[in-house]
Design an enzyme around this catalytic site. Structure first.
Site, short mmCIF file in Angstrom:
data_model
loop_
_atom_site.label_atom_id
_atom_site.label_comp_id
_atom_site.label_asym_id
_atom_site.label_seq_id
_atom_site.Cartn_x
_atom_site.Cartn_y
_atom_site.Cartn_z
N LYS A 188 0.83 -1.21 0.00
CA LYS A 188 0.00 0.00 0.00
C LYS A 188 0.87 1.27 0.00
CE LYS A 188 -4.01 -2.18 2.16
NZ LYS A 188 -5.06 -2.00 3.19
N TYR B 279 -12.48 -2.06 -4.01
CA TYR B 279 -13.00 -2.24 -2.65
C TYR B 279 -14.53 -2.10 -2.59
CZ TYR B 279 -8.40 -2.26 -0.27
OH TYR B 279 -7.15 -2.57 0.19
N ASN C 98 -2.16 0.20 6.52
CA ASN C 98 -1.67 -1.05 7.13
C ASN C 98 -0.73 -1.86 6.24
OD1 ASN C 98 -3.64 -1.95 5.40
ND2 ASN C 98 -4.74 -3.20 6.91
N HIS D 296 -2.23 -5.36 1.47
CA HIS D 296 -3.54 -6.01 1.31
C HIS D 296 -3.28 -7.42 0.84
CE1 HIS D 296 -7.60 -6.92 -0.08
NE2 HIS D 296 -7.02 -7.39 -1.18
N GLU E 142 -9.43 -10.58 -7.78
CA GLU E 142 -8.49 -9.47 -7.53
C GLU E 142 -7.28 -9.55 -8.46
OE1 GLU E 142 -9.68 -8.74 -2.84
OE2 GLU E 142 -7.64 -9.37 -3.33
P1 CMP Z 1 -7.53 -4.53 3.52
O1 CMP Z 1 -7.12 -5.89 3.96
O2 CMP Z 1 -6.87 -3.96 2.34
O3 CMP Z 1 -9.11 -4.52 3.29
C1 CMP Z 1 -9.92 -3.39 3.48
C2 CMP Z 1 -9.17 -2.27 4.13
O4 CMP Z 1 -9.97 -1.31 4.76
C3 CMP Z 1 -8.31 -2.82 5.25
O5 CMP Z 1 -7.26 -3.56 4.75
C4 CMP Z 1 -7.94 -1.55 5.97
O6 CMP Z 1 -6.88 -0.86 5.35
C5 CMP Z 1 -9.23 -0.77 5.81
N1 CMP Z 1 -10.00 -0.90 7.02
C6 CMP Z 1 -10.60 -1.96 7.52
N2 CMP Z 1 -11.24 -1.68 8.67
C7 CMP Z 1 -11.04 -0.39 8.88
C8 CMP Z 1 -11.45 0.50 9.87
N3 CMP Z 1 -12.21 0.09 10.90
N4 CMP Z 1 -11.05 1.76 9.78
C9 CMP Z 1 -10.30 2.17 8.73
N5 CMP Z 1 -9.89 1.37 7.74
C10 CMP Z 1 -10.25 0.10 7.81
#
Ligand code: CMP
Length: 139
Positions: A11, A51, A114, A117, A128
């Site tokens: 990311k 998403y 984070n 993904h 995906e």
């Molecule tokens: P990812 O695994 O890419 O899938 C969806 C993404 O949404 C997740 O990682 C996070 O980056 C984001 N995400 C999921 N839950 C939250 C949350 N409660 N607040 C903000 N971002 C979120």
């Protein structure tokens, strides 16, 4: 199970920090092969489509803004039980809950930024991967 392919995205936060190579090493060291790889700037529309499953969630707008804020690196990872293996290597979505030694424990900033993904199922992995890669880009 058996040999699977899954999608990984490094990311924008992790790309900006300069840890693409360190993250790729985590996968290769654990036996996942890089079958496809590209650096790409996602548009707002790209992220909204990718998403779409989260579009009703409160964090969706911020997620779209964040994921289109800078380039990402998309990869097709291939190996034994690749979907689950990748999820173990990544660690929990929220880095506060991620086990030590996982990518998110070591490189993630927050639940949103984070670091990586990963596809959550074989079915979603296929969708995906097709979102980012054509057949001739997976080798
Ligand atoms: P990812 O695994 O890419 O899938 C969806 C993404 O949404 C997740 O990682 C996070 O980056 C984001 N995400 C999921 N839950 C939250 C949350 N409660 N607040 C903000 N971002 C979120």
């Amino acid at each position: 199970m058996g040999i699977e392919q899954t999608l990984s995205i490094v990311k924008p936060d992790a790309v900006a920090k300069g840890v693409i190579g360190k993250i790729v090493d985590r996968f290769e060291s654990r036996g996942l092969r890089i079958a496809g790889m590209k650096k790409i700037q996602l548009s707002t529309a790209d992220v909204e489509a990718f998403y779409a499953v989260h579009k009703e969630r409160g964090f969706f707008k911020d997620l779209v803004k964040y994921m289109s804020s800078g380039p990402v690196v998309a990869m097709v990872l291939e190996g034994e039980n690749a979907v689950i293996e990748n999820r173990i290597i990544m660690g929990a979505t929220d880095p506060k809950n991620a086990v030590a030694g996982t990518i998110r424990a070591d490189f993630a900033e927050s639940i949103e930024a984070n670091a990586v993904h990963g596809s959550d199922s074989d079915e979603n992995a296929k969708k995906e991967i097709a979102f980012f890669f054509s057949k001739r880009e997976i080798l």
